[in-house]
Scaffold this active site. Structure first.
Site, PDB file in Angstrom:
ATOM      1  N   GLY A  55       0.826  -1.064   0.047  1.00 56.21           N
ATOM      2  CA  GLY A  55       0.070   0.043  -0.101  1.00 56.21           C
ATOM      3  C   GLY A  55       0.808   1.290  -0.159  1.00 56.21           C
ATOM      4  O   GLY A  55       2.112   1.099   0.149  1.00 56.21           O
ATOM      5  N   CYS A  82       5.241  -6.112   1.675  1.00 55.12           N
ATOM      6  CA  CYS A  82       5.541  -4.497   1.689  1.00 55.12           C
ATOM      7  C   CYS A  82       4.861  -3.930   2.780  1.00 55.12           C
ATOM      8  O   CYS A  82       5.157  -3.978   3.797  1.00 55.12           O
ATOM      9  CB  CYS A  82       5.139  -4.071   0.223  1.00 55.12           C
ATOM     10  SG  CYS A  82       6.198  -2.661  -0.025  1.00 55.12           S
ATOM     11  N   TYR A  83       3.866  -3.049   2.232  1.00 51.70           N
ATOM     12  CA  TYR A  83       3.241  -2.453   3.489  1.00 51.70           C
ATOM     13  C   TYR A  83       2.532  -3.427   4.402  1.00 51.70           C
ATOM     14  O   TYR A  83       2.597  -3.201   5.563  1.00 51.70           O
ATOM     15  CB  TYR A  83       2.175  -1.475   2.840  1.00 51.70           C
ATOM     16  CG  TYR A  83       1.166  -0.792   3.946  1.00 51.70           C
ATOM     17  CD1 TYR A  83       1.325   0.452   4.480  1.00 51.70           C
ATOM     18  CD2 TYR A  83       0.156  -1.433   4.459  1.00 51.70           C
ATOM     19  CE1 TYR A  83       0.706   0.939   5.463  1.00 51.70           C
ATOM     20  CE2 TYR A  83      -0.733  -0.879   5.542  1.00 51.70           C
ATOM     21  CZ  TYR A  83      -0.524   0.219   6.102  1.00 51.70           C
ATOM     22  OH  TYR A  83      -1.057   0.839   7.178  1.00 51.70           O
ATOM     23  N   HIS A 172       8.156  -7.939  -3.485  1.00 49.84           N
ATOM     24  CA  HIS A 172       6.941  -8.171  -4.058  1.00 49.84           C
ATOM     25  C   HIS A 172       6.983  -9.533  -4.476  1.00 49.84           C
ATOM     26  O   HIS A 172       7.568  -9.385  -5.754  1.00 49.84           O
ATOM     27  CB  HIS A 172       6.302  -7.153  -5.080  1.00 49.84           C
ATOM     28  CG  HIS A 172       6.011  -5.816  -4.401  1.00 49.84           C
ATOM     29  ND1 HIS A 172       4.696  -5.693  -4.034  1.00 49.84           N
ATOM     30  CD2 HIS A 172       6.799  -4.723  -4.144  1.00 49.84           C
ATOM     31  CE1 HIS A 172       4.424  -4.509  -3.297  1.00 49.84           C
ATOM     32  NE2 HIS A 172       5.670  -3.886  -3.510  1.00 49.84           N
ATOM     33  N   GLU A 174       4.751 -11.219  -5.911  1.00 48.42           N
ATOM     34  CA  GLU A 174       3.991 -11.483  -6.768  1.00 48.42           C
ATOM     35  C   GLU A 174       4.067 -11.040  -8.351  1.00 48.42           C
ATOM     36  O   GLU A 174       3.678 -11.384  -9.247  1.00 48.42           O
ATOM     37  CB  GLU A 174       2.485 -10.826  -6.601  1.00 48.42           C
ATOM     38  CG  GLU A 174       2.529  -9.451  -6.443  1.00 48.42           C
ATOM     39  CD  GLU A 174       3.140  -8.656  -5.360  1.00 48.42           C
ATOM     40  OE1 GLU A 174       3.863  -9.337  -4.439  1.00 48.42           O
ATOM     41  OE2 GLU A 174       2.981  -7.498  -4.876  1.00 48.42           O
ATOM     42  N   ASP A 230     -15.817 -13.053 -22.752  1.00 44.93           N
ATOM     43  CA  ASP A 230     -16.794 -13.142 -21.365  1.00 44.93           C
ATOM     44  C   ASP A 230     -17.964 -13.816 -21.950  1.00 44.93           C
ATOM     45  O   ASP A 230     -18.561 -14.548 -21.187  1.00 44.93           O
ATOM     46  CB  ASP A 230     -16.792 -12.007 -20.662  1.00 44.93           C
ATOM     47  CG  ASP A 230     -15.282 -11.527 -20.140  1.00 44.93           C
ATOM     48  OD1 ASP A 230     -14.435 -12.206 -20.312  1.00 44.93           O
ATOM     49  OD2 ASP A 230     -15.045 -10.411 -20.090  1.00 44.93           O
ATOM     50  N   LYS A 369      -9.725 -13.204 -16.060  1.00 47.04           N
ATOM     51  CA  LYS A 369      -9.774 -13.426 -17.217  1.00 47.04           C
ATOM     52  C   LYS A 369      -9.163 -14.714 -17.701  1.00 47.04           C
ATOM     53  O   LYS A 369      -9.563 -15.394 -18.694  1.00 47.04           O
ATOM     54  CB  LYS A 369      -9.048 -12.104 -18.120  1.00 47.04           C
ATOM     55  CG  LYS A 369      -9.298 -12.013 -19.758  1.00 47.04           C
ATOM     56  CD  LYS A 369     -10.601 -11.608 -19.861  1.00 47.04           C
ATOM     57  CE  LYS A 369     -10.986 -11.161 -21.021  1.00 47.04           C
ATOM     58  NZ  LYS A 369     -12.168 -10.289 -21.197  1.00 47.04           N
TER      59      LYS A 369
END
Ligand code: XMP
Length: 513
Positions: A55, A82-83, A172, A174, A230, A369
């Site tokens: 954040g 992180c945050y 991070h 990710e 979609d 997605k």
């Protein structure tokens, strides 16, 4: 749903969705929820693990996002990123400092060394590159914690409290730049949280089909099919669930890419659904006569679309359920943050006001997605539908600069097809996330044979992006651009010049209008 659940608690980090996608890639269901969610509610959902996101705030500031300390008392493993690591340290009695000459901030690629006895790093390489992005740093750990990784500047790049199963990383995991990030998250999920990995699209399809059947009973269902990924996947799912109780209405506004209307029709002709294709191109072209302002084009098309759809729905008679192709990023964005409206997007899903129905069904509401695509394949949809690039609701109408005529539409359809063919021939169709041609309203002088020409310039656009919120122009090899250019000026009348758009988003948008 009785899948294992991991909760990603959002503290306003730009990567919140990415974290959730990474968890799902490990076949574990997860949801992003706000840090304001009451702890009781979190506990009641019985998560296997919790991840605190990053954040933009400093945890020691008065208005920084925080959770009550009870979040640390529900007995669930937590990974702070992180945050998130700062909040964990701060919340448990440690000290967070501001970067200064002794402990500087770190941004970007950073070498790190890990303690491989920590379950999060078990089986990994001792040294690897991570992606850092922080000003604040951990000055003092709370009781029970120890360092589990460090960089040159950061003694607490990773921390661990094995007893309570609390872990934190300053970097991070990710993002792809973190070399072993995927494995670290996997270790946390499987080794620390004890997940088994029961989230697969084949399980999802089975459960969702049963759920829809139960809900719909013998009711009538209506779906607006655009031919996009979609709505096509939603159609396939509903078809398996309720068969010909489903009517799909495909409003062909005439601004589809070349042959696309026929392709969509062909794709669903053999499915067990009532398929209605409405050829409304005359109506749409008529409405747009003399219109050159992009926003007016969008609004006109959006309104006309609803009118046509409404007329078709009336012919069907009483409908019980309306299907919408909402996907999880829409849910996260509308529920957790506030995004500025740059263009008024027209989505075929947004029709609830105009048709009389009992309830909305959103069968893709929980999916990212890439999961929608996997589900499409699982349900037997053809690759060209599953891997279709995004296409704006107003179609080619916003790729013809200024006023639209049938002639310009035909020129653009032909040129765009050539571009798509050459991108596919070069094997780039899955790596470039969106690519298309734009017919500019600029004419310039050229020479063909011995004659002077004064014709249109065609712009080619290709972008790479993960979320379509920001994008970079695709580095298409010159040889491919050359082939497209040569073919377009030779095969398409009234184009004598081809340019390639080398602008990123921001400052440009992906579409030209
Ligand atoms: P922009 O041009 O805003 O586009 O950078 C971002 C993404 O959104 C698509 N787009 C639309 N999609 N209705 C849609 O459903 C629309 O009106 C619309 N306008 C833009 C665009 O193709 C890109 O993928």
């Amino acid at each position: 749903m009785d899948n294992e659940l991991v909760l990603v608690i959002d503290f306003g980090g730009q990567y919140n969705q990415l974290i959730a996608r990474r968890v799902r890639e490990h076949n574990i269901y997860c949801e992003v929820i706000s840090y304001k969610t009451p702890v009781e509610e979190i506990k009641a959902r019985n998560p296997k693990g919790i991840i605190f996101t990053g954040g933009p705030n400093s945890v020691y500031l008065e208005d920084a996002p925080r959770m009550p300390k009870e979040i640390f008392e529900i007995g669930v493993p937590i990974l702070g990123i992180c945050y998130g690591i700062h909040f964990m340290v701060y919340g448990l009695g440690g000290i967070i400092g501001k970067a200064n000459e002794n402990a500087a901030a770190e941004f970007g690629r950073t070498d790190c060394e890990f303690d491989l006895s920590c379950p999060v790093f078990e089986g990994l390489k001792e040294k690897s590159v991570v992606w850092m992005s922080h000003n604040d740093y951990i000055e003092k750990l709370p009781e029970g914690f120890k360092a589990a990784g460090h960089s040159d500047k950061c003694p607490f790049a990773a921390i661990a409290d094995d007893e309570r199963k609390f872990y934190g990383v300053q970097f991070h995991p990710e993002v792809n730049h973190t070399e072993q990030g995927k494995e670290m998250l996997g270790n946390f999920l499987y080794k620390v949280c004890g997940c088994k990995g029961d989230w697969t699209m084949s399980n999802y399809a089975k459960a969702e089909i049963a759920r829809i059947r139960e809900k719909v009973g013998n009711g009538k269902v209506l779906l607006a099919l655009s031919g996009g990924v979609d709505s096509s996947v939603a159609c396939a799912l509903l078809s398996k669930a309720v068969g010909d109780q489903l009517t799909c209405v495909f409003v062909d506004h005439g601004f589809m890419r070349k042959n696309e209307g026929d392709e969509v029709e062909a794709a669903f002709r053999d499915w067990n659904v009532n398929f209605v294709r409405v050829d409304a191109s005359d109506r749409f072209i008529g409405k747009l006569e003399g219109v050159s302002d992009p926003e007016t084009k969008r609004k006109t098309i959006g309104e006309e679309f609803i009118r046509v759809f409404e007329e078709e729905a009336k012919k069907i008679g009483k409908v019980d359920y309306l299907v919408q192709g909402t996907i999880y990023p829409d849910v996260i964005e509308s529920g957790l943050g506030d995004a500025a409206v740059i263009k008024s997007h027209h989505n075929v899903g947004g029709l609830p006001d105009c048709v009389d129905f009992k309830e909305i069904i959103e069968p893709l509401r929980l999916l990212f997605k890439d999961e929608v695509r996997k589900l499409g394949t699982e349900l037997g949809l053809a690759d060209y539908l599953v891997w279709r690039q995004p296409f704006p609701g107003p179609g080619l109408a916003i790729r013809i600069m200024g006023e639209i005529t049938r002639e310009k539409l035909a020129i653009l359809q032909d040129a765009d097809l050539i571009f798509r063919e050459e991108i596919a021939a070069a094997g780039l169709d899955r790596s470039i996330n969106q690519y298309f041609a734009v017919l500019t309203n600029m004419r310039s002088v050229g020479v063909m044979g011995d004659d002077r020409t004064y014709d249109y310039a065609l712009a080619l656009r290709g972008v790479t992006t993960t979320d379509f919120m920001t994008a970079d122009f695709a580095r298409i090899p010159y040889e491919v651009l050359e082939k497209v250019s040569v073919r377009v000026v030779n095969e398409v009348r009234h184009i004598n010049r081809v340019v390639y758009d080398v602008t990123s988003k921001p400052p440009a948008t992906i579409e030209w209008e």
